[in-house]
Design an enzyme around this catalytic site. Structure first.
Site, PDB file in Angstrom:
ATOM      1  NE  ARG A  28      28.317  42.767  37.220  1.00 38.26           N
ATOM      2  CZ  ARG A  28      29.369  42.100  37.700  1.00 38.26           C
ATOM      3  NH1 ARG A  28      29.546  40.831  37.392  1.00 38.26           N
ATOM      4  NH2 ARG A  28      30.242  42.703  38.475  1.00 38.26           N
ATOM      5  CB  SER A  46      32.432  45.504  35.507  1.00 35.13           C
ATOM      6  OG  SER A  46      32.193  44.312  34.786  1.00 35.13           O
ATOM      7  CE  LYS A  69      33.501  33.886  38.231  1.00 38.04           C
ATOM      8  NZ  LYS A  69      34.897  33.787  38.668  1.00 38.04           N
ATOM      9  CG  ASP A  70      28.611  36.314  38.368  1.00 34.57           C
ATOM     10  OD1 ASP A  70      29.375  35.832  39.232  1.00 34.57           O
ATOM     11  OD2 ASP A  70      28.933  37.256  37.626  1.00 34.57           O
ATOM     12  CB  THR A  97      40.975  34.983  46.434  1.00 34.37           C
ATOM     13  OG1 THR A  97      39.752  34.494  45.838  1.00 34.37           O
ATOM     14  CG2 THR A  97      41.226  34.201  47.703  1.00 34.37           C
ATOM     15  CB  SER A 116      36.617  32.878  45.517  1.00 36.05           C
ATOM     16  OG  SER A 116      36.400  31.490  45.473  1.00 36.05           O
ATOM     17  NE  ARG A 144      35.843  28.648  42.787  1.00 34.93           N
ATOM     18  CZ  ARG A 144      36.975  28.969  42.190  1.00 34.93           C
ATOM     19  NH1 ARG A 144      37.961  28.083  42.095  1.00 34.93           N
ATOM     20  NH2 ARG A 144      37.153  30.175  41.678  1.00 34.93           N
ATOM     21  NE  ARG A 145      39.364  32.283  41.941  1.00 36.29           N
ATOM     22  CZ  ARG A 145      38.795  33.313  41.320  1.00 36.29           C
ATOM     23  NH1 ARG A 145      38.550  34.432  41.980  1.00 36.29           N
ATOM     24  NH2 ARG A 145      38.489  33.239  40.045  1.00 36.29           N
ATOM     25  NE  ARG A 175      32.669  42.455  46.280  1.00 32.53           N
ATOM     26  CZ  ARG A 175      31.502  43.004  45.970  1.00 32.53           C
ATOM     27  NH1 ARG A 175      30.682  43.398  46.910  1.00 32.53           N
ATOM     28  NH2 ARG A 175      31.153  43.169  44.707  1.00 32.53           N
ATOM     29  N   GLY A 176      36.345  43.867  44.424  1.00 27.71           N
ATOM     30  CA  GLY A 176      36.684  44.880  43.435  1.00 27.71           C
ATOM     31  C   GLY A 176      36.865  44.299  42.053  1.00 27.71           C
ATOM     32  CG  ASN A 177      37.536  47.133  38.885  1.00 24.38           C
ATOM     33  OD1 ASN A 177      38.686  47.094  39.313  1.00 24.38           O
ATOM     34  ND2 ASN A 177      36.947  48.260  38.546  1.00 24.38           N
ATOM     35  CB  VAL A 178      40.280  42.967  36.434  1.00 23.81           C
ATOM     36  CG1 VAL A 178      41.716  42.666  36.018  1.00 23.81           C
ATOM     37  CG2 VAL A 178      39.397  41.739  36.207  1.00 23.81           C
ATOM     38  CB  THR A 201      40.005  47.110  42.492  1.00 20.69           C
ATOM     39  OG1 THR A 201      39.272  48.186  41.919  1.00 20.69           O
ATOM     40  CG2 THR A 201      40.109  47.307  43.991  1.00 20.69           C
ATOM     41  NE  ARG A 202      38.275  41.010  42.689  1.00 17.30           N
ATOM     42  CZ  ARG A 202      37.598  39.973  43.168  1.00 17.30           C
ATOM     43  NH1 ARG A 202      38.168  38.787  43.237  1.00 17.30           N
ATOM     44  NH2 ARG A 202      36.365  40.109  43.575  1.00 17.30           N
ATOM     45  CB  CYS A 215      28.360  31.797  43.258  1.00 14.21           C
ATOM     46  SG  CYS A 215      28.165  33.524  43.660  1.00 14.21           S
TER      47      CYS A 215
END
Length: 328
Positions: free
Chosen positions: A20, A22, A90-91, A134, A136, A138-139, A160-163, A165-166, A253
Site C-alpha cells: 500500500r 501509506s 490484522k487487515d 478511533t 475501531s 473494538r477499541r 478515519r485517516g492515516n497516522v 490525520t488522526r 476486522c
C-alpha cells in the site's frame, strides 16, 4: 580494472514487493524488503498499489472491514504483477485465498494500543467528557466499558485517516486523544508521541495486531521457501490462534472483537500459550471476555483449535448478540 559484470550469469531481476502507499505501509514494506534482500541476495523494489480502503472516505465498518486494504494487493499477486506482498496481518481476511500462500509471519512488534493525548495526558488523567477518536468498534467497546467500570466520563468519536490525520485531530484541539496501534508508531519511529501505553488488561488488541504477513503465489515455491526464513514460529502460533477465534466468531476486522495470544514461560522455557478474547457492544455496556491456556501449539491445527475452543465458549456466553452486523 576489469568489468566483471559481463562475466557469468546476469544479476537476477529485482523481486517486486507489492505494498500500500501509506507512510506506514511503506515503512513496514521497507523493513521487510531489507530482510528479504539479506536472505535472497536479490534486489527488492517496492511496487505501490492503491487499495479501496485507501481511497474510500467511509468508515471501515460501512465498507466491509476485512479485506478492503488487501484485495488489490492480492489481485496484483495473482496476475503476476508483483512477486510478493506485505500486509498488516490484522487487515487480512481469515480465509486464505486459492493460489496464494502466507509464506512468513515475522516476529511481532508490540501488540498494544496506545493513547496520543493533548498535554501529555494518560488515559486516567483525561478530563470528564474527553473526546477520544478511533475508527475501531473494538477499541470503542473496551474504552467505554473501562470508563463505565471506573466511573470515567468519555465520548468515543469515529475517525478515519492515516497516522498524521488522526494525530492532527489532537494537535488541532478537535479531540482530546486518539487511540492507535503501538506497532505502527514504532515502525514510523514516532513512539515519542505516545502519552500512554494501554495495557492489554484494559484493551485487548485486534487479532494479529503488531504482526506482518508476507504473502506470495503458491506456485512460487522457491520464493516461498526463501521467505519462510523470516517466519517466527511463536508469532505464527499466536496469530493463528487469534485469527481462528475471529473466524469462529464469523467476524470481520470491523467487528468489536479483541484477541491476544501470549506465551507463558517457566524460567527460560516457554511451555504454554494463553489466549484471551473479548467481544463487546460499542457503548461498552456488555462485554464477553474469556481466556484459555494450553500447551504451546506445535502445528497450525493445534493453534487454530485453541482459537475455536475459546470462540465456542464466548458464543455460549452470548458473544453473537454483541457483534452487531456481521462483516463476513
Amino acid at each position: 580494472m576489469t568489468d566483471n559484470s559481463s562475466l557469468g550469469a546476469p544479476a537476477p531481476a529485482p523481486l517486486r514487493l507489492g505494498t500500500r502507499r501509506s507512510k506506514l505501509a511503506m515503512a513496514q514494506s521497507g523493513l521487510v524488503a531489507e530482510a528479504v534482500r539479506e536472505v535472497t541476495g536479490r534486489a527488492v523494489e517496492l511496487v505501490e498499489i492503491t487499495t479501496y480502503g485507501d481511497t474510500s472516505k467511509e468508515h471501515l465498518a460501512q465498507i466491509g472491514g476485512t479485506g478492503v486494504f488487501v484485495a488489490a494487493l492480492r489481485e496484483a499477486l495473482l496476475r503476476g504483477e508483483v512477486d510478493f506482498a506485505v500486509h498488516s496481518l490484522k487487515d487480512l481476511p481469515t480465509a486464505q485465498p486459492e493460489g496464494l500462500v502466507l509464506a512468513a509471519v515475522p516476529e511481532r512488534e508490540d501488540p498494544r494500543d496506545v493513547l496520543v493525548a493533548r498535554d501529555g495526558l494518560t488515559f486516567e488523567q483525561l478530563p470528564s467528557g474527553a473526546r477520544i477518536g478511533t475508527g475501531s468498534p473494538r477499541r470503542m467497546a473496551q474504552l467505554n466499558a473501562y470508563a463505565r467500570s471506573h466511573g470515567l466520563d468519555i465520548e468515543t468519536v469515529p475517525i478515519r485517516g492515516n497516522v498524521d490525520t488522526r494525530i492532527g485531530f489532537v494537535r488541532s484541539g478537535e479531540l482530546d486523544a486518539v487511540v492507535l496501534a503501538a506497532a505502527g508508531l514504532s515502525r514510523l519511529g514516532r513512539t515519542g508521541e505516545v502519552t500512554d501505553f494501554l495495557p492489554v488488561d484494559t484493551i485487548l488488541p485486534a487479532p494479529g495486531q503488531g504482526a506482518l504477513a508476507i504473502e506470495c503465489a503458491a506456485s512460487s515455491t522457491d520464493l516461498a521457501a526463501a521467505l519462510a526464513e523470516l517466519d517466527d514460529p511463536y508469532t505464527r502460533a499466536a496469530v493463528t490462534a487469534e485469527r481462528a477465534l475471529l473466524a469462529a466468531l464469523e467476524a470481520g476486522c470491523s467487528a468489536p472483537v479483541g484477541a491476544l495470544a501470549d506465551l507463558l514461560a517457566d524460567g527460560q522455557t516457554v511451555n504454554e500459550l494463553r489466549l484471551r478474547g473479548v467481544v463487546g457492544s460499542t457503548d461498552g455496556s456488555s462485554l464477553v471476555q474469556l481466556s484459555t491456556t494450553g500447551p504451546v501449539p506445535t502445528s497450525h491445527d493445534d493453534a487454530a483449535a485453541l482459537g475455536r475452543e475459546l470462540a465456542a465458549e464466548m458464543l455460549a456466553k452470548g458473544a453473537a448478540g454483541l457483534m452487531g452486523e456481521r462483516a463476513l
